[in-house]
Write an enzyme that holds these catalytic residues in place. Structure first.
Site, PDB file in Angstrom:
ATOM      1  N   CYS A 272       0.731  -1.176  -0.231  1.00  0.00           N
ATOM      2  CA  CYS A 272      -0.027   0.118  -0.307  1.00  0.00           C
ATOM      3  C   CYS A 272       0.911   1.296   0.079  1.00  0.00           C
ATOM      4  O   CYS A 272       0.770   2.090  -1.041  1.00  0.00           O
ATOM      5  CB  CYS A 272      -0.892   0.103   1.230  1.00  0.00           C
TER       6      CYS A 272
HETATM    7  N1  LIG Z   1      -2.918  -6.065   2.131  1.00  0.00           N
HETATM    8  C1  LIG Z   1      -3.276  -4.928   2.822  1.00  0.00           C
HETATM    9  O1  LIG Z   1      -2.851  -5.025   3.950  1.00  0.00           O
HETATM   10  C2  LIG Z   1      -4.233  -3.937   2.220  1.00  0.00           C
HETATM   11  C3  LIG Z   1      -4.856  -3.300   3.003  1.00  0.00           C
HETATM   12  C4  LIG Z   1      -5.736  -2.122   2.439  1.00  0.00           C
HETATM   13  C5  LIG Z   1      -6.042  -2.163   1.038  1.00  0.00           C
HETATM   14  N2  LIG Z   1      -5.410  -3.259   0.263  1.00  0.00           N
HETATM   15  C6  LIG Z   1      -5.947  -3.152  -1.166  1.00  0.00           C
HETATM   16  O2  LIG Z   1      -6.544  -4.073  -1.243  1.00  0.00           O
HETATM   17  C7  LIG Z   1      -6.415  -4.754  -2.738  1.00  0.00           C
HETATM   18  C8  LIG Z   1      -5.969  -6.257  -2.595  1.00  0.00           C
HETATM   19  O3  LIG Z   1      -4.836  -6.545  -2.033  1.00  0.00           O
HETATM   20  P1  LIG Z   1      -4.290  -7.760  -1.058  1.00  0.00           P
HETATM   21  O4  LIG Z   1      -3.164  -7.407  -0.416  1.00  0.00           O
HETATM   22  O5  LIG Z   1      -5.414  -8.477  -0.724  1.00  0.00           O
HETATM   23  O6  LIG Z   1      -3.717  -8.315  -2.589  1.00  0.00           O
HETATM   24  P2  LIG Z   1      -3.246  -9.903  -2.669  1.00  0.00           P
HETATM   25  O7  LIG Z   1      -2.369  -9.955  -3.983  1.00  0.00           O
HETATM   26  O8  LIG Z   1      -3.031 -10.541  -1.407  1.00  0.00           O
HETATM   27  O9  LIG Z   1      -4.480 -10.742  -3.160  1.00  0.00           O
HETATM   28  C9  LIG Z   1      -5.125 -10.653  -4.471  1.00  0.00           C
HETATM   29  C10 LIG Z   1      -5.740 -11.881  -4.810  1.00  0.00           C
HETATM   30  O10 LIG Z   1      -6.334 -11.659  -6.024  1.00  0.00           O
HETATM   31  C11 LIG Z   1      -6.168 -12.808  -6.984  1.00  0.00           C
HETATM   32  N3  LIG Z   1      -6.261 -12.450  -8.412  1.00  0.00           N
HETATM   33  C12 LIG Z   1      -5.499 -11.914  -9.251  1.00  0.00           C
HETATM   34  N4  LIG Z   1      -6.063 -11.620 -10.607  1.00  0.00           N
HETATM   35  C13 LIG Z   1      -7.171 -12.052 -10.351  1.00  0.00           C
HETATM   36  C14 LIG Z   1      -8.322 -12.383 -11.188  1.00  0.00           C
HETATM   37  N5  LIG Z   1      -8.102 -11.978 -12.492  1.00  0.00           N
HETATM   38  N6  LIG Z   1      -9.525 -13.047 -10.798  1.00  0.00           N
HETATM   39  C15 LIG Z   1      -9.431 -13.428  -9.281  1.00  0.00           C
HETATM   40  N7  LIG Z   1      -8.408 -13.213  -8.699  1.00  0.00           N
HETATM   41  C16 LIG Z   1      -7.467 -12.695  -8.962  1.00  0.00           C
HETATM   42  C17 LIG Z   1      -4.702 -13.238  -6.514  1.00  0.00           C
HETATM   43  O11 LIG Z   1      -4.324 -14.516  -6.872  1.00  0.00           O
HETATM   44  C18 LIG Z   1      -4.548 -12.861  -5.027  1.00  0.00           C
HETATM   45  O12 LIG Z   1      -5.092 -14.118  -4.354  1.00  0.00           O
HETATM   46  C19 LIG Z   1      -5.284  -3.889  -3.199  1.00  0.00           C
HETATM   47  O13 LIG Z   1      -5.780  -2.772  -3.850  1.00  0.00           O
HETATM   48  C20 LIG Z   1      -4.411  -3.262  -2.066  1.00  0.00           C
HETATM   49  O14 LIG Z   1      -3.993  -1.959  -2.211  1.00  0.00           O
HETATM   50  C21 LIG Z   1      -4.624  -4.124   0.846  1.00  0.00           C
END
Ligand SMILES: NC(=O)c1ccc[n+]([C@@H]2O[C@H](COP(=O)([O-])OP(=O)(O)OC[C@H]3O[C@@H](n4cnc5c(N)ncnc54)[C@H](O)[C@@H]3O)[C@@H](O)[C@H]2O)c1
Length: 436
Positions: A272
């Site tokens: 992030c």
């Molecule tokens: N990690 C955090 O602490 C956090 C906190 C707040 C906001 N965010 C935001 O949330 C969003 C997700 O982050 P995250 O950390 O969960 O990411 P992540 O990479 O852990 O998870 C994303 C998931 O999406 C899957 N994916 C990718 N392409 C796909 C598709 N076409 N169809 C279905 N699944 C698909 C991946 O395999 C993965 O499991 C981002 O925008 C991030 O900025 C994350």
């Protein structure tokens, strides 16, 4: 349609589909499933869907027991079959939103997914985007595509944006106790969005638009990035003036108003804070605007690993050694303590800088046994076992991530030189401890 969906949401009868079973998607799915709301998780990664269905967690901060409780009853299941989207009432997108090689927003995960599920969307559903993104994304990238299907957003299909505020590993807050901001494309969309989240979250904060909700998330993360940048700059100034920055921050934090402490470190990490601010920088250009705070703090924060390496260099020099051929142990690979997430971790940057200067680099992280595959860097390394013998063999030990599991007394006792980027030894500095 609104009434019917609203009733389902209020009575916990709606089926929730969560796309993206990562750090954000899985805790959210658990929150719904624990409230007896049926959840289907979607991911393109079969490893993840299989593990969910087997009740095996792939996150350190989520136990398999927690998962099994809801997967055994099938209230939470996972699939790679996107045609199932037609069978859910709610679609929540928790997909990655990284930057591309030009440090511009890469919305391809969101766009590809919406294109893939478009054939299965049906009237009477609500779709919520949770990924962090620039203001306008929900309208420009999602509403336009969904409208192409002939759906009337706000009357027969509902669209909201609700940013995720997950803080993995934070023992004080969980998905349901972190207030959730929601903005809708229309008033009716917002009403649906509020009902969707009120079933699992204690406090839902409605906003007037999806754009306002999108900018809220960016403000939160930019606020952190700018303040960490300030703390890092203050650290470098204090260092030159031979003042203990930790003492100063602790003292300033005694002010009961107008000051929130932020702490310096070896650089920014995670999915992030190093990335999200640049979503706004990119969008602001469309309006002929510059985001000076973002760029400046980005510059300071990204220069921190190099500054730390200068400190390592100076400290080794004092001992009559060079970085080249020195054995350097990096403690902590994840970007922050007590978690197993290495995305954008400054520890990796430190390792790379050390390697480029000829140091013999090893790392120890109790949560990351093997150096993971990364886009930019690779090390054929496994985490080493932290023992007094190992510490004595090292020319320098860098505390990059202050995991609670490290035995700091043992590290202090047996290391020849410690470069401490996290203030672990604040107030206990000896000749062999250098703050960086
Ligand atoms: N990690 C955090 O602490 C956090 C906190 C707040 C906001 N965010 C935001 O949330 C969003 C997700 O982050 P995250 O950390 O969960 O990411 P992540 O990479 O852990 O998870 C994303 C998931 O999406 C899957 N994916 C990718 N392409 C796909 C598709 N076409 N169809 C279905 N699944 C698909 C991946 O395999 C993965 O499991 C981002 O925008 C991030 O900025 C994350």
């Amino acid at each position: 349609m609104k009434k019917e969906l609203l009733e389902k949401l209020i009575n916990n009868n709606a089926v929730v589909g969560i796309i993206g079973l990562g750090y954000v998607g899985v805790p959210l799915a658990l929150a719904y499933a624990n409230s007896e709301i049926k959840v289907i998780g979607f991911d393109i990664d079969e490893f993840k869907t299989q593990h969910i269905n087997d009740g095996i967690s792939y996150f350190k901060h989520i136990s398999s027991e927690q998962l099994k409780k809801v997967t055994e009853t099938k209230i939470f299941s996972a699939t790679t079959d996107f045609s199932e989207i037609g069978n859910v009432d709610v679609i929540i997108l928790c997909l990655p939103t990284p930057l591309n090689q030009y440090r511009e927003p890469d919305l391809s995960y969101v766009v590809k997914t919406i294109e893939a599920i478009l054939p299965y969307l049906r009237k009477g559903q609500v779709l919520s985007l949770e990924s962090t993104t620039y203001p306008g994304t929900t309208e420009e990238e999602l509403a336009t595509r969904i409208s192409r299907k002939g759906f009337q957003i706000g009357s027969d299909f509902f669209l909201v944006y609700s940013p995720e505020r997950e803080d993995p590993g934070n023992p004080n807050f969980s998905t349901s106790t972190i207030p959730k901001v929601v903005g809708g494309i229309t008033k009716d969309c917002l009403e649906i969005g509020v009902a969707l989240y009120e079933s699992i979250i204690e406090k839902v904060v409605p906003l007037s638009s999806t754009k306002a909700a999108e900018l809220t998330k960016l403000l939160e993360n930019i606020y952190r990035s700018v303040n960490i940048g300030l703390a890092n700059e203050m650290k470098m100034i204090a260092d030159r003036m031979e003042i203990d920055i930790w003492e100063v921050i602790d003292a300033a934090a005694t002010k009961p108003f107008g000051f929130t402490p932020f702490y310096p470190g070896p650089g920014l990490g995670g999915h992030c804070i190093p990335i999200d601010p640049f979503y706004l920088t990119w969008k602001a250009k469309e309006y002929g605007l510059n985001t000076k705070f973002i760029e400046l703090s980005g510059e300071i924060n990204t220069s921190m690993p190099t500054w730390v390496i200068h400190k390592v260099n100076d400290a080794l020099n004092e001992m009559g050694k060079s970085v080249k051929n020195s054995k350097v142990l990096v403690l902590g690979l994840s970007y922050k303590k007590n978690i197993d997430d290495v995305r954008e971790s400054p520890s990796v940057e430190l390792m790379e800088l050390l390697r480029s200067k000829g140091a013999i680099v090893t790392y120890c992280d109790p949560y990351i046994k093997q150096f993971p595959k990364m886009r930019e860097y690779h090390f054929e390394l496994n985490s080493v076992l932290l023992t007094p013998e190992l510490l004595r063999q090292m020319d320098c030990v860098i505390i990059s991530t202050n995991h609670d599991d490290f035995d700091y007394e043992m590290i202090l006792q047996h290391s020849q030189l410690i470069v401490d980027t996290r203030g672990v030894y604040r107030g206990f500095e000896t000749d062999k401890v250098v703050s960086a």
